[in-house]
Design an enzyme around this catalytic site. Structure first.
Site, PDB file in Angstrom:
ATOM      1  N   SER A   1       0.902  -1.182   0.179  1.00 34.71           N
ATOM      2  CA  SER A   1       0.042  -0.009  -0.074  1.00 34.71           C
ATOM      3  C   SER A   1       0.889   1.408   0.131  1.00 34.71           C
ATOM      4  CB  SER A   1      -0.770   0.041   1.185  1.00 34.71           C
ATOM      5  OG  SER A   1      -2.041   0.930   1.119  1.00 34.71           O
ATOM      6  N   ASN A   2       0.053   2.567  -0.173  1.00 33.82           N
ATOM      7  CA  ASN A   2       1.019   3.735   0.122  1.00 33.82           C
ATOM      8  C   ASN A   2       0.597   4.212   1.603  1.00 33.82           C
ATOM      9  OD1 ASN A   2       2.098   3.565  -2.409  1.00 33.82           O
ATOM     10  ND2 ASN A   2       1.093   5.547  -3.048  1.00 33.82           N
TER      11      ASN A   2
END
Ligand code: CTP
Length: 216
Positions: free
Chosen positions: A20-21
């Site tokens: 993810s970010n």
């Protein structure tokens, strides 16, 4: 209606592990809140976050970049979208294949082939279904050299993604609520939005987008 992509996206390696970010989703919600306060209808294609959305926004929850692209495209195809605003911190890569269940880590690492995700905003902007298309560029601007490189990078993203304007935000926005931002339109003068918190930036950005719409 104003359509936002917001929050991070997740790309599952298996049922429990994901890439993810870093994104809290606060900027997307701040823009939604500021747009709702100006009586715009707001739909948010929302990646997973731990915050409550502003009351009055229509939320379409998604997990992955491809889901974000498909859901936003469906909304755009229905028509009536005035502004498309890409606030999401889309995870740039996804595993070539998702494994079932929770395999042992040795098994996961043998299959760690990553492929590039679509650029959600660029693909949507290329369809020309909203009246204006706005993106974000989060760049490090800690030194004067970095700041001038940040403007070059932001303008290149603006052109490459076919946008009407891009918001250049200092990477300091990742860690704190306060950041320095600039409004960079495809045509016209840049606007220094100054150093402010997310809500103050959101109100100024909504005014910039309204102005862009009046010139269409
Ligand atoms: N964006 C998107 N889909 C992606 C990547 C980015 O929709 N796969 C959108 C973001 O929501 C943002 C803008 O594009 O509005 C810029 O994102 P950024 O991560 O800065 O751009 P990239 O094109 O991924 O640039 P870089 O090569 O610097 O990673």
């Amino acid at each position: 209606m104003w359509l936002l992509t917001s929050g991070p996206t997740r790309e599952h390696l298996d049922s429990v592990r994901f890439l993810s970010n870093a994104s809290s989703g606060r900027m997307g919600f701040a823009i939604a809140e500021a747009a709702l306060a100006r009586d715009h209808e707001v739909t948010i294609v929302q990646g997973p976050v731990g915050l409550s959305p502003p009351p009055g926004a229509q939320i379409l929850p998604v997990v992955s970049a491809i889901e974000m692209l498909e859901n936003a495209a469906r909304v755009l195809e229905r028509g009536g979208v005035e502004a498309l605003i890409g606030v999401a911190a889309v995870c740039d890569f996804r595993p070539a294949r998702k494994l079932a269940g929770k395999p042992a880590k040795s098994e996961v690492s043998r299959h760690l082939d990553l492929v590039l995700n679509p650029d959600v905003l660029a693909e949507l902007a290329a369809r020309h279904l909203a009246r204006v298309h706005v993106g974000f560029a989060l760049q490090s601007m800690a030194t004067p050299e970095e700041a001038s490189a940040a403007f070059v990078a932001a303008r290149s993203k603006l052109a490459r993604k076919g946008l009407d304007a891009i918001v250049l935000n200092g990477a300091a926005a990742m860690e704190s609520d306060e950041s320095h931002a600039y409004w960079i339109p495809a045509r016209g003068e840049d606007v220094d939005l100054g150093a402010a918190d997310k809500m103050a930036h959101a109100r100024r950005l909504v005014a910039c987008i309204e102005e862009l719409l009046t010139r269409r």
